[in-house]
Every structure is written in C-alpha cells, then in structure tokens.
Design a protein around this motif. Structure first.
Motif, PDB file in Angstrom:
ATOM      1  N   ASP A 267       0.830  -1.197   0.000  1.00  0.00           N
ATOM      2  CA  ASP A 267       0.000   0.000   0.000  1.00  0.00           C
ATOM      3  C   ASP A 267       0.870   1.254   0.000  1.00  0.00           C
ATOM      4  O   ASP A 267       2.046   1.218   0.381  1.00  0.00           O
ATOM      5  N   SER A 268       0.267   2.352  -0.402  1.00  0.00           N
ATOM      6  CA  SER A 268       1.046   3.579  -0.618  1.00  0.00           C
ATOM      7  C   SER A 268       1.709   4.103   0.656  1.00  0.00           C
ATOM      8  O   SER A 268       2.846   4.573   0.616  1.00  0.00           O
ATOM      9  N   ARG A 269       1.019   4.052   1.791  1.00  0.00           N
ATOM     10  CA  ARG A 269       1.603   4.633   3.015  1.00  0.00           C
ATOM     11  C   ARG A 269       2.831   3.860   3.481  1.00  0.00           C
ATOM     12  O   ARG A 269       3.885   4.464   3.702  1.00  0.00           O
ATOM     13  N   SER A 296      18.822   2.831 -14.091  1.00  0.00           N
ATOM     14  CA  SER A 296      17.592   2.067 -13.899  1.00  0.00           C
ATOM     15  C   SER A 296      17.091   2.179 -12.458  1.00  0.00           C
ATOM     16  O   SER A 296      15.884   2.314 -12.214  1.00  0.00           O
ATOM     17  N   LEU A 297      17.999   2.148 -11.485  1.00  0.00           N
ATOM     18  CA  LEU A 297      17.634   2.304 -10.067  1.00  0.00           C
ATOM     19  C   LEU A 297      17.001   3.667  -9.828  1.00  0.00           C
ATOM     20  O   LEU A 297      15.958   3.783  -9.160  1.00  0.00           O
ATOM     21  N   ILE A 298      17.590   4.703 -10.382  1.00  0.00           N
ATOM     22  CA  ILE A 298      17.121   6.074 -10.164  1.00  0.00           C
ATOM     23  C   ILE A 298      15.724   6.281 -10.769  1.00  0.00           C
ATOM     24  O   ILE A 298      14.822   6.831 -10.128  1.00  0.00           O
ATOM     25  N   THR A 299      15.533   5.824 -11.998  1.00  0.00           N
ATOM     26  CA  THR A 299      14.241   6.032 -12.656  1.00  0.00           C
ATOM     27  C   THR A 299      13.141   5.197 -12.003  1.00  0.00           C
ATOM     28  O   THR A 299      11.993   5.628 -11.927  1.00  0.00           O
ATOM     29  N   THR A 300      13.506   4.004 -11.516  1.00  0.00           N
ATOM     30  CA  THR A 300      12.511   3.175 -10.821  1.00  0.00           C
ATOM     31  C   THR A 300      12.066   3.844  -9.530  1.00  0.00           C
ATOM     32  O   THR A 300      10.873   3.889  -9.213  1.00  0.00           O
ATOM     33  N   TYR A 301      13.020   4.382  -8.780  1.00  0.00           N
ATOM     34  CA  TYR A 301      12.695   5.074  -7.532  1.00  0.00           C
ATOM     35  C   TYR A 301      11.773   6.265  -7.810  1.00  0.00           C
ATOM     36  O   TYR A 301      10.761   6.460  -7.129  1.00  0.00           O
ATOM     37  N   ALA A 302      12.103   7.053  -8.818  1.00  0.00           N
ATOM     38  CA  ALA A 302      11.278   8.222  -9.156  1.00  0.00           C
ATOM     39  C   ALA A 302       9.871   7.803  -9.558  1.00  0.00           C
ATOM     40  O   ALA A 302       8.877   8.419  -9.159  1.00  0.00           O
ATOM     41  N   SER A 303       9.766   6.743 -10.339  1.00  0.00           N
ATOM     42  CA  SER A 303       8.460   6.266 -10.794  1.00  0.00           C
ATOM     43  C   SER A 303       7.598   5.799  -9.634  1.00  0.00           C
ATOM     44  O   SER A 303       6.388   6.069  -9.582  1.00  0.00           O
ATOM     45  N   GLU A 304       8.209   5.097  -8.681  1.00  0.00           N
ATOM     46  CA  GLU A 304       7.451   4.601  -7.532  1.00  0.00           C
ATOM     47  C   GLU A 304       7.016   5.735  -6.607  1.00  0.00           C
ATOM     48  O   GLU A 304       5.906   5.718  -6.068  1.00  0.00           O
ATOM     49  N   THR A 305       7.860   6.736  -6.395  1.00  0.00           N
ATOM     50  CA  THR A 305       7.449   7.879  -5.576  1.00  0.00           C
ATOM     51  C   THR A 305       6.321   8.653  -6.248  1.00  0.00           C
ATOM     52  O   THR A 305       5.383   9.112  -5.589  1.00  0.00           O
ATOM     53  N   LEU A 306       6.397   8.762  -7.579  1.00  0.00           N
ATOM     54  CA  LEU A 306       5.316   9.432  -8.319  1.00  0.00           C
ATOM     55  C   LEU A 306       4.001   8.675  -8.160  1.00  0.00           C
ATOM     56  O   LEU A 306       2.939   9.277  -7.960  1.00  0.00           O
ATOM     57  N   GLU A 307       4.064   7.352  -8.243  1.00  0.00           N
ATOM     58  CA  GLU A 307       2.851   6.541  -8.109  1.00  0.00           C
ATOM     59  C   GLU A 307       2.228   6.743  -6.725  1.00  0.00           C
ATOM     60  O   GLU A 307       1.004   6.860  -6.595  1.00  0.00           O
ATOM     61  N   CYS A 308       3.055   6.808  -5.677  1.00  0.00           N
ATOM     62  CA  CYS A 308       2.536   7.072  -4.323  1.00  0.00           C
ATOM     63  C   CYS A 308       1.880   8.449  -4.260  1.00  0.00           C
ATOM     64  O   CYS A 308       0.808   8.619  -3.668  1.00  0.00           O
ATOM     65  N   TYR A 309       2.526   9.431  -4.881  1.00  0.00           N
ATOM     66  CA  TYR A 309       1.975  10.791  -4.874  1.00  0.00           C
ATOM     67  C   TYR A 309       0.627  10.852  -5.594  1.00  0.00           C
ATOM     68  O   TYR A 309      -0.318  11.497  -5.130  1.00  0.00           O
ATOM     69  N   ARG A 310       0.530  10.166  -6.704  1.00  0.00           N
ATOM     70  CA  ARG A 310      -0.730  10.172  -7.463  1.00  0.00           C
ATOM     71  C   ARG A 310      -1.862   9.542  -6.662  1.00  0.00           C
ATOM     72  O   ARG A 310      -3.013   9.973  -6.741  1.00  0.00           O
ATOM     73  N   LYS A 311      -1.538   8.494  -5.897  1.00  0.00           N
ATOM     74  CA  LYS A 311      -2.576   7.805  -5.120  1.00  0.00           C
ATOM     75  C   LYS A 311      -2.965   8.575  -3.862  1.00  0.00           C
ATOM     76  O   LYS A 311      -4.133   8.605  -3.478  1.00  0.00           O
ATOM     77  N   LEU A 312      -1.985   9.209  -3.208  1.00  0.00           N
ATOM     78  CA  LEU A 312      -2.256   9.886  -1.939  1.00  0.00           C
ATOM     79  C   LEU A 312      -2.713  11.325  -2.131  1.00  0.00           C
ATOM     80  O   LEU A 312      -3.515  11.840  -1.354  1.00  0.00           O
ATOM     81  N   GLY A 313      -2.175  12.005  -3.149  1.00  0.00           N
ATOM     82  CA  GLY A 313      -2.586  13.377  -3.418  1.00  0.00           C
ATOM     83  C   GLY A 313      -1.812  14.391  -2.605  1.00  0.00           C
ATOM     84  O   GLY A 313      -1.198  14.081  -1.575  1.00  0.00           O
ATOM     85  N   SER A 314      -1.872  15.647  -3.022  1.00  0.00           N
ATOM     86  CA  SER A 314      -1.090  16.704  -2.382  1.00  0.00           C
ATOM     87  C   SER A 314      -1.672  17.152  -1.058  1.00  0.00           C
ATOM     88  O   SER A 314      -0.997  17.816  -0.262  1.00  0.00           O
ATOM     89  N   SER A 315      -2.937  16.810  -0.793  1.00  0.00           N
ATOM     90  CA  SER A 315      -3.556  17.216   0.474  1.00  0.00           C
ATOM     91  C   SER A 315      -3.198  16.281   1.621  1.00  0.00           C
ATOM     92  O   SER A 315      -3.474  16.582   2.776  1.00  0.00           O
ATOM     93  N   ASP A 316      -2.603  15.141   1.319  1.00  0.00           N
ATOM     94  CA  ASP A 316      -2.227  14.158   2.331  1.00  0.00           C
ATOM     95  C   ASP A 316      -0.765  14.374   2.740  1.00  0.00           C
ATOM     96  O   ASP A 316       0.098  14.573   1.883  1.00  0.00           O
ATOM     97  N   PRO A 317      -0.468  14.339   4.057  1.00  0.00           N
ATOM     98  CA  PRO A 317       0.933  14.526   4.489  1.00  0.00           C
ATOM     99  C   PRO A 317       1.886  13.535   3.846  1.00  0.00           C
ATOM    100  O   PRO A 317       3.006  13.906   3.442  1.00  0.00           O
ATOM    101  N   ASP A 318       1.466  12.259   3.751  1.00  0.00           N
ATOM    102  CA  ASP A 318       2.321  11.275   3.087  1.00  0.00           C
ATOM    103  C   ASP A 318       2.450  11.567   1.596  1.00  0.00           C
ATOM    104  O   ASP A 318       3.486  11.279   0.971  1.00  0.00           O
ATOM    105  N   GLY A 319       1.377  12.142   1.016  1.00  0.00           N
ATOM    106  CA  GLY A 319       1.445  12.540  -0.384  1.00  0.00           C
ATOM    107  C   GLY A 319       2.466  13.635  -0.605  1.00  0.00           C
ATOM    108  O   GLY A 319       3.257  13.595  -1.554  1.00  0.00           O
ATOM    109  N   LEU A 320       2.480  14.622   0.309  1.00  0.00           N
ATOM    110  CA  LEU A 320       3.480  15.688   0.214  1.00  0.00           C
ATOM    111  C   LEU A 320       4.887  15.139   0.410  1.00  0.00           C
ATOM    112  O   LEU A 320       5.837  15.573  -0.250  1.00  0.00           O
TER     113      LEU A 320
END
Length: 984
Positions: A267-269, A296-320
């Motif tokens: 899960d995202s959190r 490959s490590l760097i782009t994978t990390y960025a992609s996964e953090t983006l996916e968490c942000y998209r799911k949690l949103g900017s209004s959520d502390p974990d999203g921020l």
C-alpha cells in the motif's frame, strides 16, 4: 567406454559421418524413450558419476530432468533416496568445480529445482537447507558451492516461482506451496547466507557475489521485506553501490536488489515509508559517471514515488512527503535520461514516467516550472538527430531514410509529453522555443543542423496544441516567435531536414498572417526565395510549391496586391518545369508533390474575379502561350521523326499538360464562359491543341492519362462549348484500352453525363457501342463472379472497372439517357447488359452493386414500360422483368441464406427490392400479381393466407408496412424450407 557413451559422443560430433550420426541419434532417443523410467534414472546416475565427457554428462542430466518432471510418480520408493543423494553429491562434487562448463551447472541446477518442486516440503523438508554451503567446513570449495547454490535458486525462480511468465494452475499451486514452506522453514537462513557470502566474496570472488545477489533480487519480491531492509543487509547493498572500488557487475547486482526493494508491492503509506527509509539521496549525490551506471535504479525510484503521490494526493501529508522524495530525484532522472544509452535505461519506461509526472500538474509552481524546463531539455536532447547521419539525411539515401523512420517512431511518446507541457505551461514552452530559435539562428555555418531542426520541430508541434484562435491572436510570445520564424534565415538552411521543417512550420502558423497581413511579404519570401521553391534540393522545392498552393487557397484575395511580385519570382520556376530538356530519372517524388502545384497556385491567384479582366487575360496569355508553343514545337518534330513514350519530348508534353491542368484549377465555368469569355476562348484553343497531342500519341498511355485529367477540368469550366470536340476525343481515348485505361475513361464519361445530362445524348449514342464492347471484352464472366476481395493488382483493376461499369449504367439510367440503350447502333449490346444486370442484382457478393442494379431496373421499368404492353418501348422487356427479374432478384435471392437482414448494406438493398416490387405492381398490375403472387410464392410453399396478405399490402401506399411484412414472410418461408432451398 560403453555403447551408449559412444553413441552420445557421435551424435554430438558435427564432423562425424551424417549417416552414422543419424543412427547414433536414433539409438540415444531409443534409450531415452523405451523401457522403465527408473532404469533410465539409474543409467543416468551411473554415467554422471563415472563419465568425463561433457556431452555424455549433459545428455544424462537432460534425461534425468525429463524423468523427474514426467515420470516421478512411477518411481519405486527405493529409488528416490538415491536420486536425492546423487544430486547432492554432484552439487557438492566435481560438477560444481570452476572447470565445469556453465551449461552443465545450469542443467544440474534444473534437475535439483525439478526435484524440489516435486518433493519439497513433504518428502524432502530439508532440501534448501541441505544446499546452503558451509564455508567453514569447505573453505576451498565454498566459492564454487555458493555459485552452484545461487544457480539452483535462479533456476527454481525461472522454472516455478517467478510470476513474470505464464503458469498453469498446477504450477501456480506448486509455486505457492514452495514459497509458503520457504517462508516458514528456511528463507531467513538463506538471506543470512546471502549477506555473509556477499560480504566474504565481494573483493575476492566478485563474480560469485554477483550470482548470489542476482538470486536475492528475484526472491526479494515475495519474501518478508524486513529480512533485507534492516541495519545489516541494506548498508551492505548501499556500500556496494556507492563504493568506488566495487566491481561494475557487483554494483549493478546490488542496485538490482535495491530496485527490487523499491518495486516491492504494498500500500502507498507503508511504501512511502519504505522509500523514505532508503535515503536514496546518497545515490543522487554521486559523480555523474556513477549516476549513469545506476540509471535504472534512479528512474525506478522516481516512478514509484510518483505513483505514491498520485494515489495519496497533495492534500495528504504522506502525499506531500512522496512529492518531496520525487522532486529530490528529478535532477538525477533528467541527467541519466539525457546521457544514457538505451542499454543502460529503458527509454519507454522513462518516457512513461515523465508523461505521468506532467499529467499530475494543473497549475505548476515556480519549482515545477523549473522541472518542466528540464524536461523540455530532455525532450530536445532525445529528439535530436545524431550528426553522424547528417549527410545521409540531406540526400535521403537508404541510411538516411532508415534513420528518419526510426526517429519518427522514437519521437511519438516524446511528443505526447511535449503536448502535456504545452497545455500546463504554455508561457514556459514559448520561452524555451524562443531560446532554441535564437541559439540556432546565431550558430555559424552548418554546424547546428540538428539544433535548428529540433527547434523548428518543437515550434511546429507547439502549434498543434494552441488551436486556430490561439494562432490568430499570437498570444504571449507567440506573435514574436512567428515574426522571428518568417524572417529567419538559418545558416544551415540548405540542409533538407531544416528546410522542410521550416516550411511546414511557416504553414502551421499561416492563420496568424491571415489576421496580420503586414507580414504577407515575409511569408511570400519564405515560400518563394531560396528557402522555398528556389531551394537547391528538389524535394524541398516541390514541397514548397505544394505548401505555397495551400497558402494561396487560404489567403486568396489578400495576395492580389502582390500578384506581379509573385509571378515575377516564379517565372524561372515555371520555365524550368516545362522546359524541353527536362527529364529527371533520379528523383522520385510523390504524386501530390510533382511540382505542378506551383501552376495551381498561380491559377488560383489569377483566376480570382478580384483581378481586373484585362490584366487577368494578359496573365493567362503569358502563361498559356509559351506552353502552347512548346507543344506545337514537339508536334512539328513528331511528324518528322518517330518518338516513343520514354523520350524526353513525350515526358515534356506530360509536364506541360500537367501544368495546364493545374493552372485551370483556379478558374470556374461562370468566370470562363460568362463573366470573361476571352478566358474561355484561350482555354478552348489550348484544349484543341492538347487534343492534337492525343491524336498523334494516342498509344502513349502515361500521356493519355494526363490528357484525360485535363479533359476533366475542361468539362468543368468550358461547359457545352466542349461538345464540338468531345466525341472525337472520347473515341480516341477508347483505342487499345486495358482495364486501368477503361477505369479512367468511365470516370470521365460519368462526369460528362452527370454535368450535361441529356445534352450529351447524341455523343453518348455515338460512343456507347465502343464503351460496351470494350468493357465486355476486358471483363470476363469470371471477373463478375469474383466479387470483392481480390489480391492481385490485375484483379483489383478488373473489380474497379466492374464497379465503374455499373456506375456508368446507373448514371445513364438516372439522367434520362436510358433511350441510348435502345438506339439502333446500341441495341446489339442490350441483351448482354440485361443479363449482366439480372445476374448482378440477384447473385453478386457486393450488396451495394446489387442495390445499384435494382435501381437501374426500376428506372428502366419506368422509362420503357407503359400501362399496357402495346405502349412499351422495348417489346419483351415487360416479360423479362416479370418472369426473370422479379423471380430471381425479388424472391429467390432474398430467400437465400446469404441475404442477411442483420447487415446494413443488405437492408438498403432490401429496401430497393421492395421499391421495385411496388413499381412493377403499379406498372403491370394483374400480370405481376399472377406471376409473382400466384405462381412464384406458391412455388416456395407460401400459404394462400400469407400470399393474400402480401397482395393486400402491395395494393396499399404504405411501403414501410409492405417491407416489414415481406421480411417476416421471407423469414417464415426460410423456416419452412429449413435450408433446403437451392437458389436457381
């Protein structure tokens, strides 16, 4: 060496006698497939323990593996311990030594993995524990044993545990059983061993450490993440990644394990908590050359953090928090994307990430705008051509064409990202494009072809996102950019790529000039000087002609004040196009860009009524007179010498007629024949001269095709004045026609009939016999039966001719010219035409052609049949329609199972058939009723009651009700026939 060993060696020796080798292969296959599997197992184990020959060992391992997979249930229980102990002995014995070929080690690992799948944990609960090497007990053999252990884990993953491959239900169940047992019994010990062995061998045996980490990477995806994300294992992985003395392969293996940790599904959190705990900033701060290795490590990390942000949103502390982690990684992502090769990072994966990142933005902050600027830089870098191909792209040779095609494909996803940025940050995009244009324009010489090309390409693509109104208004910096574009003269403008994209971009923003006419002189310069039609590259010059023609169509009257300037600029281009010495066998251009568009543009300009009449006549005469003089010169020479179709003079004639045809497209019949008849006289005189060319060169098909196209235009603009020469021209166009020629001819005659209708009746009477005889000669009965779907070019041409022949007959009938069929010189073809129409209306596979033929019959019935047979224009036609057409087309063809009421085209045909029945009843009354209702419906077992109901509907005026009833009647009759009806 026994007989089997000899056979195996012989079978694997490519230098042996083919016959002996074949016999050896057959013998080995016989040993493997015949007899008791447990006996084969014993034989294989014996060979594995005593044979020194790699082919024998491989054959034995392969046979053993096949037996375990396919015959394990049939093994006697007493055999199983020996299989187990033998494989363990081989695992820790000579087959694991460094000198053993890798293919034998992998095959041994496959055998052990197969046995684990079958026996673990019920029969062999200590399987994986038994395999873990003990470095203290076997210090010298330990590296080789660790390598062997890792191979077993890798093969077990490939053959069973991995979810990256399609698995059967049984395989999935086995995988779940093995994973559950490993989680419970041994995975923590295996992970501990990985840690200890990698720590031990990272310096002394890095290849062994790599193999172990490769296995670890695979298992991290499903084991407890805490086993590796802890104070021991994680620091080891980062130390291997960051340390400058780590071997390159080992660094990548450690990075692969970190990548598996990052990709761990959760899960995202908890996922963002995991990503935060990794503290990948220590990787982002590495030297650039190190970053590239970890792309490959760097782009994978960025992609996964983006996916968490998209799911949690900017209004959520974990999203921020996820957004902060993402933004910390972006500079490294941009760097590796720009500087990595395709084998170092997957471009598609990175492009998807960038696209997803841009899509999250609505109103970008200053910081995000900065990142968007860096993404634009990445896009520019990725879309730029390699200067290695500069020369090939200029001449567009085979290498250049391949590079251009590959780049077009490569740019597709990048353009998607670019459009996203244009939408959310148009001002930033304009600033970026402005900077690129300024840089390109200031570059000396031809050093920056690639930079100029990409600057113009991105500006062109920006125009696709702005919309028509945005271009007209020139909002923001757009107006300045367009002005800069129109006045631009790149130092590398001679290069084909730059010149072409420049012209396309100018054309993209032409609506701005339409609203701001003060820039028309600059626009004309872009099209007409050395950047356009006067460019040294013929591809560019012809493309400029085409694009200029499009500009003329848009701007029209706004160009009239510049008409003299335009014509003066194009004088040499016009002369070159139709010069007697013109012939170019090297450059092949598309039909839409043959250079004639410059004449079409001129015609559109001088053909406007805004141009004063006298001036218009002078302009046209100045263009037509030299062209006609050239034609007369060729014709005078043709009388003195034989000229074939490949000669330069014939090619020149084709060019001249193409130019005349294009020029005429700017004129219409009202202007030519009514407002300014002097123009009409000039075109009529030109047509007379062109028809002389047809008379002399009627056998030159390419030239005849060009003349046919010119006739299309003259029919459009000269009106009835063309009649005096039309009949002779049509006769000449019918000489020695093949299928393709007849297609061109029928298109012309159909246009003539549609425009002039009954006025061309006498001309049609004159040429119809030749048309019919020629068409029937080309089209055999087989061609009519072929229907749609042919594969060869010849068949396609025949089918096209077939369709146009029906269209010709339909045009004649629907334009009150059916009397031509009955003319004395035309009657000889009447029977063939009627049989053709009957056959097609009833049996052809193309429902649209059938519908057209039914419509023709309806029209002929109305034209030729009176209220009684004594009033009919064609004796016998009434009986033919009632007895043949009504029966075959209106009843039996509809009853056939191929007549599908669910098909839209079939329903349209059915509607026309119902109209035909109504017309026949209205014309023939009792004659039709007696034959169709009393005779035909009875013959197909229609009940008296249903026949009576049909007759009542037929007498009424509700065609829709008649159609509905007849459809239900047909469906009812089909059920009674039960598929036994044979369409006659």
């Amino acid at each position: 060496m026994d007989e089997l060993e000899q056979a195996i060696l012989l079978a694997h020796d490519p230098s042996s006698d083919p016959n002996l080798r074949s016999q050896a292969l057959a013998f080995c296959t016989g040993v493997r497939t015949s007899g008791d599997p447990s006996a084969l197992v014993r034989l294989c184990l014996d060979l594995l323990l005593r044979s020194p020959h790699p082919p024998v060992l491989f054959w034995s391992l392969q046979s053993l593996h096949d037996c375990i997979v396919s015959s394990y249930p049939s093994f006697p229980p007493s055999t199983l311990p020996s299989i187990r102990s033998s494989l363990l002995s081989l695992f820790s014995g000579h087959l694991s030594s460094p000198s053993t070929p890798p293919f034998l080690k992998n095959k041994l690992a496959q055998c052990i993995a197969a046995l684990i799948r079958t026996e673990y944990p019920a029969v062999w609960p200590t399987a994986l524990i038994d395999l873990i090497p003990n470095s203290n007990l076997q210090p010298h053999a330990a590296p080789a044993l660790n390598d062997m252990f890792a191979r077993v884990l890798v093969v077990l993953d490939d053959d069973l545990l991995s979810q990256d491959y399609p698995r059967s239900a049984a395989e999935l169940a086995d995988a779940m059983r093995v994973k559950d047992a490993m989680r419970t019994q041994c995975i923590s010990q295996i992970v501990r061993h990985w840690f200890e062995a990698v720590t031990l061998y990272r310096m002394s045996e890095p290849s062994v450490a790599v193999t172990l980490l490769d296995a670890a990477r695979r298992y991290i995806t499903w084991i407890d993440i805490g086993l590796v994300v802890n104070d021991a294992f994680l620091p080891l992985l980062f130390d291997l990644v960051i340390s400058p003395i780590t071997a390159s392969g080992l660094r990548l293996a450690a990075a692969g394990c970190l990548q598996s940790i990052i990709l761990k599904r959760m899960d995202s959190r908890p996922k963002i908590s995991l990503l935060r705990s990794l503290n990948l900033n220590r990787v982002f701060s590495l030297e650039p050359e190190m970053l590239i290795k970890l792309a490959s490590l760097i782009t994978t990390y960025a992609s996964e953090t983006l996916e968490c942000y998209r799911k949690l949103g900017s209004s959520d502390p974990d999203g921020l928090s996820s957004l902060e982690l993402l933004e910390a990684s972006l500079p490294s992502v941009f760097y590796v994307t720009e500087n990595c090769q395709e084998d170092e990072v997957d471009p598609a994966y990175v492009f998807d990430f960038l696209s997803d990142y841009v899509s999250t933005m609505k109103s970008p902050s200053e910081k995000q705008l900065s990142y968007l600027g860096q993404i634009l830089q990445v896009i520019k870098s990725q879309m730029s051509y390699d200067q290695t191909y500069r020369a090939s792209l200029d001449v567009l040779d085979k290498i250049g064409k391949e590079e251009e095609d590959q780049m077009a494909e490569h740019r597709k996803e990048l353009f998607t990202i670019f459009r996203g940025i244009c939408r959310v940050a148009p001002d930033a995009t304009q600033m970026f494009i402005r900077s690129m244009l300024i840089s390109s324009l200031s570059s000396p010489g031809e050093s920056d072809v690639e930079e100029a090309e990409i600057a113009l390409t991105m500006f062109y693509r920006y125009g696709e996102t702005v919309g028509e109104e945005g271009i007209k208004s020139g909002f923001g910096l757009l107006g300045e950019l367009i002005r800069m574009l129109l006045m631009a003269r790149f130092s590398c403008h001679k290069h084909r790529l730059v010149a072409l994209v420049y012209l396309e971009t100018v054309t993209k923003y032409i609506k701005f000039v339409q609203e701001n006419t003060q820039y028309i002189p600059h626009l004309l310069g872009a099209y007409l000087d050395e950047r356009g039609v006067h460019h040294s590259n013929l591809y560019v010059s012809r493309r400029a002609s085409y694009l200029f023609m499009r500009a003329v169509k848009l701007l029209k009257a706004k160009l009239v004040p510049y008409l003299d300037t335009i014509l003066q600029n194009l004088q040499d281009t016009v002369s070159t196009f139709t010069s007697l010495g013109w012939v170019d066998k090297e450059v092949k251009l598309s039909g839409t860009e043959d250079g004639s568009q410059i004449f079409e543009a001129i015609g559109l300009l001088i053909g406007m009524e805004d141009v004063p009449g006298e001036k218009q006549s002078n302009y046209l005469a100045a263009l037509l007179n030299p062209l006609c003089q050239q034609i007369e010169l060729v014709l005078s020479n043709a009388k003195l010498q034989q000229i074939d179709e490949s000669s330069t003079k014939v090619l020149t004639l084709q060019q001249i007629i193409m130019a005349l045809n294009a020029l005429s497209k700017g004129f219409n019949e009202r202007l030519v024949m009514s407002s300014r008849p002097a123009i009409g006289v000039m075109f009529k005189q030109t047509l007379d001269l062109v028809l002389k060319v047809l008379a002399i060169f009627s056998n030159v098909k390419p030239l005849r095709s060009k003349i046919t196209s010119f006739l299309h235009r003259m029919i459009d603009i000269l009106g009835p004045s063309i009649f005096s020469c039309l009949a002779v021209a049509l006769k000449q166009l019918l000489v020695d026609n093949e299928a393709k020629d007849m297609v061109d001819f029928l298109l012309l005659i159909n246009q003539t009939i549609s425009k002039f209708k009954t006025s061309v009746g006498s001309i049609l009477e004159d040429v119809y016999p030749d048309i019919a005889s020629r068409a029937f000669l080309i089209l055999s009965q087989d061609a009519f039966q072929a229907g749609p779907g042919g594969t060869t070019e010849e068949l396609r041409e025949l089918q096209e001719l077939q369709k146009l022949l029906y269209s010709f007959l339909h045009v004649m009938a629907s334009n009150d010219l059916s009397y031509v069929f009955l003319a004395p010189n035309c009657r000889q073809h009447l029977d063939a035409v009627m049989q053709l129409l009957l056959f097609t209306s009833s049996r052809h596979k193309d429902m649209q052609l059938r519908k057209a033929c039914v419509q023709i019959f309806v029209r002929l019935i109305k034209d030729w049949c009176g209220n009684s047979s004594s009033e009919d224009k064609l004796p016998g036609f009434r009986n033919f329609v009632i007895e043949k057409f009504a029966t075959d087309c209106c009843l039996y063809s509809v009853l056939d199972k191929s007549f599908d009421f669910r098909d839209a085209n079939t329903l349209l045909l059915f509607g026309e058939i119902m109209t035909a029945q109504k017309v026949m009843y209205d014309k023939f009354r009792d004659e039709f009723v007696m034959n169709f209702v009393s005779k035909n419906l009875s013959a197909v077992h229609c009940s008296q009651d249903l026949a009576e109901q049909y007759y009542q509907k037929l007498q009424g005026n509700d065609l829709k009700a008649l159609r509905s009833f007849y459809q239900s009647l047909i469906e009812n009759l089909r059920q009674k026939q039960n598929g036994s009806l044979v369409f006659r």
